[in-house]
Design a protein around this motif. Structure first.
Motif, PDB file in Angstrom:
ATOM      1  N   GLY A 159      13.314  -0.149  -4.442  1.00 17.96           N
ATOM      2  CA  GLY A 159      12.597   1.085  -4.767  1.00 17.96           C
ATOM      3  C   GLY A 159      11.680   0.927  -5.968  1.00 17.96           C
ATOM      4  O   GLY A 159      10.526   1.378  -5.942  1.00 17.96           O
ATOM      5  N   VAL A 160      12.170   0.257  -7.017  1.00 13.58           N
ATOM      6  CA  VAL A 160      11.346   0.041  -8.220  1.00 13.58           C
ATOM      7  C   VAL A 160      10.136  -0.824  -7.881  1.00 13.58           C
ATOM      8  O   VAL A 160       9.002  -0.518  -8.274  1.00 13.58           O
ATOM      9  N   VAL A 161      10.350  -1.898  -7.127  1.00 15.49           N
ATOM     10  CA  VAL A 161       9.239  -2.791  -6.770  1.00 15.49           C
ATOM     11  C   VAL A 161       8.228  -2.069  -5.887  1.00 15.49           C
ATOM     12  O   VAL A 161       7.012  -2.132  -6.131  1.00 15.49           O
ATOM     13  N   LEU A 162       8.693  -1.371  -4.865  1.00 12.86           N
ATOM     14  CA  LEU A 162       7.764  -0.664  -3.967  1.00 12.86           C
ATOM     15  C   LEU A 162       7.000   0.445  -4.692  1.00 12.86           C
ATOM     16  O   LEU A 162       5.795   0.614  -4.488  1.00 12.86           O
ATOM     17  N   CYS A 163       7.681   1.189  -5.552  1.00 13.97           N
ATOM     18  CA  CYS A 163       6.991   2.237  -6.324  1.00 13.97           C
ATOM     19  C   CYS A 163       5.971   1.635  -7.285  1.00 13.97           C
ATOM     20  O   CYS A 163       4.865   2.170  -7.433  1.00 13.97           O
ATOM     21  N   SER A 164       6.324   0.512  -7.917  1.00  5.95           N
ATOM     22  CA  SER A 164       5.386  -0.150  -8.825  1.00  5.95           C
ATOM     23  C   SER A 164       4.156  -0.650  -8.077  1.00  5.95           C
ATOM     24  O   SER A 164       3.016  -0.486  -8.548  1.00  5.95           O
ATOM     25  N   ILE A 165       4.372  -1.232  -6.913  1.00  2.89           N
ATOM     26  CA  ILE A 165       3.240  -1.729  -6.121  1.00  2.89           C
ATOM     27  C   ILE A 165       2.360  -0.572  -5.660  1.00  2.89           C
ATOM     28  O   ILE A 165       1.123  -0.659  -5.727  1.00  2.89           O
ATOM     29  N   MET A 166       2.973   0.498  -5.201  1.00  4.43           N
ATOM     30  CA  MET A 166       2.183   1.659  -4.757  1.00  4.43           C
ATOM     31  C   MET A 166       1.410   2.271  -5.916  1.00  4.43           C
ATOM     32  O   MET A 166       0.243   2.648  -5.756  1.00  4.43           O
ATOM     33  N   LEU A 167       2.029   2.375  -7.072  1.00  8.39           N
ATOM     34  CA  LEU A 167       1.346   2.911  -8.253  1.00  8.39           C
ATOM     35  C   LEU A 167       0.183   2.008  -8.647  1.00  8.39           C
ATOM     36  O   LEU A 167      -0.914   2.491  -8.938  1.00  8.39           O
ATOM     37  N   TRP A 168       0.403   0.692  -8.624  1.00 16.74           N
ATOM     38  CA  TRP A 168      -0.657  -0.254  -8.934  1.00 16.74           C
ATOM     39  C   TRP A 168      -1.802  -0.117  -7.941  1.00 16.74           C
ATOM     40  O   TRP A 168      -2.969  -0.171  -8.297  1.00 16.74           O
ATOM     41  N   TRP A 169      -1.457   0.075  -6.654  1.00 16.65           N
ATOM     42  CA  TRP A 169      -2.494   0.242  -5.625  1.00 16.65           C
ATOM     43  C   TRP A 169      -3.301   1.517  -5.879  1.00 16.65           C
ATOM     44  O   TRP A 169      -4.522   1.494  -5.846  1.00 16.65           O
ATOM     45  N   ILE A 170      -2.613   2.610  -6.138  1.00 20.05           N
ATOM     46  CA  ILE A 170      -3.294   3.890  -6.329  1.00 20.05           C
ATOM     47  C   ILE A 170      -4.165   3.876  -7.583  1.00 20.05           C
ATOM     48  O   ILE A 170      -5.299   4.338  -7.564  1.00 20.05           O
ATOM     49  N   VAL A 171      -3.633   3.323  -8.677  1.00 21.20           N
ATOM     50  CA  VAL A 171      -4.339   3.358  -9.952  1.00 21.20           C
ATOM     51  C   VAL A 171      -5.470   2.330 -10.009  1.00 21.20           C
ATOM     52  O   VAL A 171      -6.559   2.631 -10.492  1.00 21.20           O
ATOM     53  N   ASP A 172      -5.242   1.135  -9.478  1.00 19.71           N
ATOM     54  CA  ASP A 172      -6.208   0.071  -9.732  1.00 19.71           C
ATOM     55  C   ASP A 172      -6.629  -0.729  -8.500  1.00 19.71           C
ATOM     56  O   ASP A 172      -7.816  -0.827  -8.202  1.00 19.71           O
ATOM     57  N   ALA A 173      -5.707  -1.309  -7.788  1.00 16.27           N
ATOM     58  CA  ALA A 173      -6.027  -2.338  -6.791  1.00 16.27           C
ATOM     59  C   ALA A 173      -6.887  -1.839  -5.632  1.00 16.27           C
ATOM     60  O   ALA A 173      -7.708  -2.587  -5.109  1.00 16.27           O
ATOM     61  N   ARG A 174      -6.757  -0.592  -5.228  1.00 14.09           N
ATOM     62  CA  ARG A 174      -7.552  -0.102  -4.093  1.00 14.09           C
ATOM     63  C   ARG A 174      -9.042  -0.090  -4.391  1.00 14.09           C
ATOM     64  O   ARG A 174      -9.860  -0.079  -3.480  1.00 14.09           O
ATOM     65  N   LYS A 175      -9.391  -0.128  -5.680  1.00 14.43           N
ATOM     66  CA  LYS A 175     -10.798  -0.096  -6.076  1.00 14.43           C
ATOM     67  C   LYS A 175     -11.476  -1.453  -5.912  1.00 14.43           C
ATOM     68  O   LYS A 175     -12.684  -1.512  -5.748  1.00 14.43           O
ATOM     69  N   TRP A 176     -10.706  -2.534  -5.957  1.00 15.09           N
ATOM     70  CA  TRP A 176     -11.338  -3.844  -5.915  1.00 15.09           C
ATOM     71  C   TRP A 176     -10.796  -4.774  -4.835  1.00 15.09           C
ATOM     72  O   TRP A 176     -11.484  -5.684  -4.413  1.00 15.09           O
TER      73      TRP A 176
END
Length: 185
Positions: A159-176
């Motif tokens: 849960g921690v890993v999946l939430c961290s990855i999703m948060l990273w995707w939403i905040v930053d990674a989806r932009k680049w």
């Protein structure tokens, strides 16, 4: 003497399982780094000049494995969590292509040299159900009553890993991040 021999067999199996896991993880880290999908991609995607292997990715995965294993020295349930997370990741990785094949239109599917014909749908269904069962079983507690020393921390870790990855995707990674880099036209 028999116990010592048996322990060496167990330790050997742990070593070779860990070695194959680090090898697989290093390949994934290298592939994602090559596609600029992880932080510090330029470091992890660098190949060793003589051996032509991603040595930095291998050392990264070995260091992470060691860091994750250090709590084993004090807390026994860490082993259960590590085995559960690794099993869920390994078995669960097969779920995506099997599920995709299960819901895919037959007219859109181009069979390869190994094709099960009409039996493929039922085999995919049985395999997908088995994967779901296996993942669910490895998320359950291993003994009762549930205490700090018997709790299976795999659901928390996943849960921690999946939430961290999703948060990273939403905040930053989806932009680049645009997906894998094409190297074939």
């Amino acid at each position: 003497t028999g116990v010592i021999i048996f322990l060496f067999i167990i330790w050997g199996s742990f070593f070779f399982c860990g070695l194959s896991t680090v090898t697989s993880a290093a390949r994934v880290v290298y592939a994602f780094s090559r596609d600029n999908g992880v932080p510090f991609s330029s470091i992890w995607s660098r190949l060793h000049p003589k051996h032509k292997v991603p040595a930095n990715a291998v050392w990264l995965c070995a260091a992470i494995a060691i860091l994750l294993g250090i709590p084993l020295l004090k807390v026994d349930v860490v082993f259960t969590a590590i085995v559960s997370v690794c099993t869920i990741g390994w078995v669960g990785s097969y779920a995506v292509p099997i599920f995709a094949r299960l819901v895919m239109n037959e007219s859109d599917f181009n069979p390869g040299p190994f094709y099960l014909g009409r039996a493929s749908r039922i085999i995919c269904l049985v395999a997908f159900i088995w994967i779901c069962y296996t993942c669910a079983a490895f998320l359950l507690p291993t003994s009762y009553p549930i205490t700090f020393n018997t709790f299976n921390y795999a659901p928390v870790a996943i849960g921690v890993v999946l939430c961290s990855i999703m948060l990273w995707w939403i905040v930053d990674a989806r932009k680049w991040f645009k997906g894998p880099v094409r190297n074939i036209d």
